[in-house]
Write an enzyme that holds these catalytic residues in place. Sequence first.
Site, PDB file in Angstrom:
ATOM      1  N   ASN A   1       7.539   9.164   7.299  1.00 40.07           N
ATOM      2  CA  ASN A   1       6.907   7.953   7.865  1.00 40.07           C
ATOM      3  C   ASN A   1       8.389   7.156   8.056  1.00 40.07           C
ATOM      4  OD1 ASN A   1       4.567   8.340   6.496  1.00 40.07           O
ATOM      5  ND2 ASN A   1       5.274   8.077   4.637  1.00 40.07           N
TER       6      ASN A   1
ATOM      7  N   GLN B   1       7.118   3.166   5.035  1.00 40.31           N
ATOM      8  CA  GLN B   1       8.214   3.906   4.597  1.00 40.31           C
ATOM      9  C   GLN B   1       8.571   2.918   3.683  1.00 40.31           C
ATOM     10  OE1 GLN B   1      11.386   4.295   7.309  1.00 40.31           O
ATOM     11  NE2 GLN B   1      12.729   5.266   5.672  1.00 40.31           N
ATOM     12  N   SER B   2       8.800   3.536   1.969  1.00 37.98           N
ATOM     13  CA  SER B   2       8.998   2.800   1.113  1.00 37.98           C
ATOM     14  C   SER B   2      10.279   2.835   0.653  1.00 37.98           C
ATOM     15  CB  SER B   2       8.137   3.049  -0.125  1.00 37.98           C
ATOM     16  OG  SER B   2       8.307   4.520  -0.436  1.00 37.98           O
TER      17      SER B   2
ATOM     18  N   HIS C   1      13.164  10.437   4.492  1.00 39.10           N
ATOM     19  CA  HIS C   1      12.570  11.592   3.723  1.00 39.10           C
ATOM     20  C   HIS C   1      11.459  12.252   4.317  1.00 39.10           C
ATOM     21  CE1 HIS C   1      11.102   8.110   2.309  1.00 39.10           C
ATOM     22  NE2 HIS C   1       9.886   8.507   1.669  1.00 39.10           N
TER      23      HIS C   1
ATOM     24  N   HIS D   1       8.032  14.378   3.356  1.00 40.56           N
ATOM     25  CA  HIS D   1       7.115  14.670   2.411  1.00 40.56           C
ATOM     26  C   HIS D   1       6.504  16.150   2.591  1.00 40.56           C
ATOM     27  CE1 HIS D   1       6.862  10.364   0.814  1.00 40.56           C
ATOM     28  NE2 HIS D   1       6.851  10.223   1.772  1.00 40.56           N
TER      29      HIS D   1
END
Length: 115
Positions: free
Chosen positions: A88, A95-96, A101, A103
């Site tokens: 993301n 994208q948090s 990163h 997943h």
Amino acid sequence: MTGKTVFDRILEGELPARVAYEDGHVLAFHDAHPQAPIHVLVIPKRKAATFAELAEREPEEVGHFFRGVAEAARSLGLLENGYRVVLNSGRDANQSVAYLHAHILAGRRLGWPPG
């Protein structure tokens, strides 16, 4: 670049993580809020906030990241039944954490289309 993220703190050993795989270029650890029976996050050890930022780096560095994702999946025993890799990038992609990163999702049949 943004301030220290939870992933920076994991990489620096300030926060615990259940490590799934590590090499000289990446750290892979189990997600604290899994979305599948197997949900592992893979981060580059040299921080990039987004996928676009990683893409601006030398091809060798980009390759190390993707090889690390593949090796993490291999080490988790996911090659036979398969797995999904999700990146993301940015707000609209949800994208948090401002730290690139990947997943790795596995352990059940994953639906399509995602999202």
